[in-house]
Design a protein around this motif. Structure first.
Motif, mmCIF file in Angstrom:
data_model
loop_
_atom_site.group_PDB
_atom_site.id
_atom_site.type_symbol
_atom_site.label_atom_id
_atom_site.label_comp_id
_atom_site.label_asym_id
_atom_site.label_seq_id
_atom_site.Cartn_x
_atom_site.Cartn_y
_atom_site.Cartn_z
ATOM 1 N N ARG A 234 0.826 -1.214 0.000
ATOM 2 C CA ARG A 234 0.000 0.000 0.000
ATOM 3 C C ARG A 234 0.860 1.264 0.000
ATOM 4 O O ARG A 234 0.466 2.301 -0.537
ATOM 5 C CB ARG A 234 -0.919 0.013 1.217
ATOM 6 N N ILE A 240 0.562 0.456 -6.950
ATOM 7 C CA ILE A 240 -0.203 -0.709 -6.496
ATOM 8 C C ILE A 240 -1.483 -0.261 -5.802
ATOM 9 O O ILE A 240 -1.468 0.675 -5.001
ATOM 10 C CB ILE A 240 0.619 -1.561 -5.499
ATOM 11 N N GLU A 241 -2.570 -0.963 -6.100
ATOM 12 C CA GLU A 241 -3.805 -0.822 -5.339
ATOM 13 C C GLU A 241 -4.078 -2.169 -4.682
ATOM 14 O O GLU A 241 -4.104 -3.198 -5.360
ATOM 15 C CB GLU A 241 -4.965 -0.425 -6.246
ATOM 16 N N VAL A 242 -4.273 -2.151 -3.364
ATOM 17 C CA VAL A 242 -4.433 -3.383 -2.599
ATOM 18 C C VAL A 242 -5.866 -3.518 -2.109
ATOM 19 O O VAL A 242 -6.447 -2.573 -1.561
ATOM 20 C CB VAL A 242 -3.469 -3.417 -1.395
ATOM 21 N N GLU A 244 -6.981 -6.699 -0.085
ATOM 22 C CA GLU A 244 -6.586 -8.037 0.375
ATOM 23 C C GLU A 244 -7.733 -9.049 0.252
ATOM 24 O O GLU A 244 -8.882 -8.711 0.540
ATOM 25 C CB GLU A 244 -6.144 -7.962 1.838
ATOM 26 N N PHE A 247 -4.498 -7.679 -5.281
ATOM 27 C CA PHE A 247 -3.979 -6.357 -5.607
ATOM 28 C C PHE A 247 -3.989 -6.191 -7.118
ATOM 29 O O PHE A 247 -4.190 -7.159 -7.866
ATOM 30 C CB PHE A 247 -2.559 -6.160 -5.056
ATOM 31 N N LEU A 257 -2.473 -11.697 -3.788
ATOM 32 C CA LEU A 257 -1.405 -11.250 -2.901
ATOM 33 C C LEU A 257 -1.009 -12.479 -2.074
ATOM 34 O O LEU A 257 -1.777 -12.927 -1.220
ATOM 35 C CB LEU A 257 -1.906 -10.116 -2.013
#
Length: 286
Positions: A234, A240-242, A244, A247, A257
């Motif tokens: 993050r 990156i877009e996470v 959970e 991603f 992930l």
């Protein structure tokens, strides 16, 4: 040498964010256990595609400087204090994706003299004396010029260090077992409707996928180290877009992930009876 930590790990990566995606849980685990964890990043990632609209103005050197700040935040999340740029910040420029005109820029990492760059990395090896080095396979995981060059430089530096009488006991390449990846994408297809990304990546988009029998070591992330990995990812918000346990990169394609991280031992002896520790069987520091 007596004041050195008993276990010393060096990771060689191409751009800020590669370390968190590939090895975040591993780095968090060993840092928490008191090992010396050293990260060398070869470029600042000046040509990365920026995800947040509010940061879309960042490009070139400004983006590289910003990504260096993201890297510092990611390392704080992982508990890693020793992170460096190969040859100093800005020594080597991001080369861009394979086949672009950026590959020909005289200052880019792809155009670097391998022995010269490896000599700079050997200086780090001489200082921190790692027993274990982690980097990419010869294809760089997925064919990016900087990843391929990072592989070449890391492997050459290990050779140069050995010639100086400073042998690295083990070298591992980042890997992902095909069966595990395929199962994770199966779960992703079921979960996709509830994710912000809309579309799924493919197994072929995951770097370093190999048949399961090539995996020699599986480092278990566990809840705490996986959380640290997600936080580090993050921190690389430009890239990156996470969401959970998934991603996405700038292509907006969801991918898993991974809580556990996988490696192939390519140099050194494999310890008997423990395939969950990069240092298994390695003795105390001399």
């Amino acid at each position: 040498m007596t004041d050195m930590p008993a276990r010393r790990l060096l990771l060689v990566h191409a751009h800020p964010d590669d370390e968190s995606i590939n090895n975040g849980a591993t780095m968090a685990k060993y840092a928490a256990e008191g090992a010396q964890v050293t990260l060398v990043t070869c470029t600042l990632g000046e040509l990365g595609e920026v995800i947040p609209p509010g940061l879309a103005h960042l490009a070139g050197e400004a983006l590289g400087e910003y990504r260096h700040g993201e890297l510092a935040s990611a390392m704080a999340a992982l508990g890693v204090e020793d992170f460096r740029q190969l040859g100093g910040a800005g020594r080597y420029r991001d080369s861009g994706m394979m086949g672009l005109a950026d590959n020909e820029h005289p200052g880019c990492f792809w155009q670097a003299d391998v022995d010269e760059a490896a000599a700079l990395l050997t200086e780090v090896i001489r200082e921190v004396r790692p027993q274990v080095v982690v980097t990419y396979d010869p294809d760089g995981g997925y064919g990016h010029p900087d990843h391929i060059q990072a592989h070449r430089v890391a492997m050459r530096a290990v050779e140069l260090a050995e010639a100086e009488g400073l042998p690295v006991e083990r070298v591992y390449w980042n890997r992902a077992p095909r069966r595990v990846v395929e199962e994770a994408f199966g779960r992703l297809r079921d979960d996709l409707a509830g994710l912000p990304f809309g579309r799924s990546a493919a197994v072929s988009d995951v770097p370093g996928v190999v048949d399961d029998e090539r995996i020699t070591t599986r480092v278990h992330g566990g809840r705490a180290h996986t959380a640290a990995k997600a936080a580090a990812m993050r921190a690389h918000a430009t890239q990156i877009e996470v969401a959970e346990p998934y991603f996405a990169l700038s292509n907006e394609l969801a991918q898993p992930l991974f809580a556990d991280e996988y490696y192939e031992l390519v140099r050194g002896e494999r310890a008997e009876g423990d395939d969950s520790d990069l240092f298994a069987g390695i003795g105390e520091a001399p």
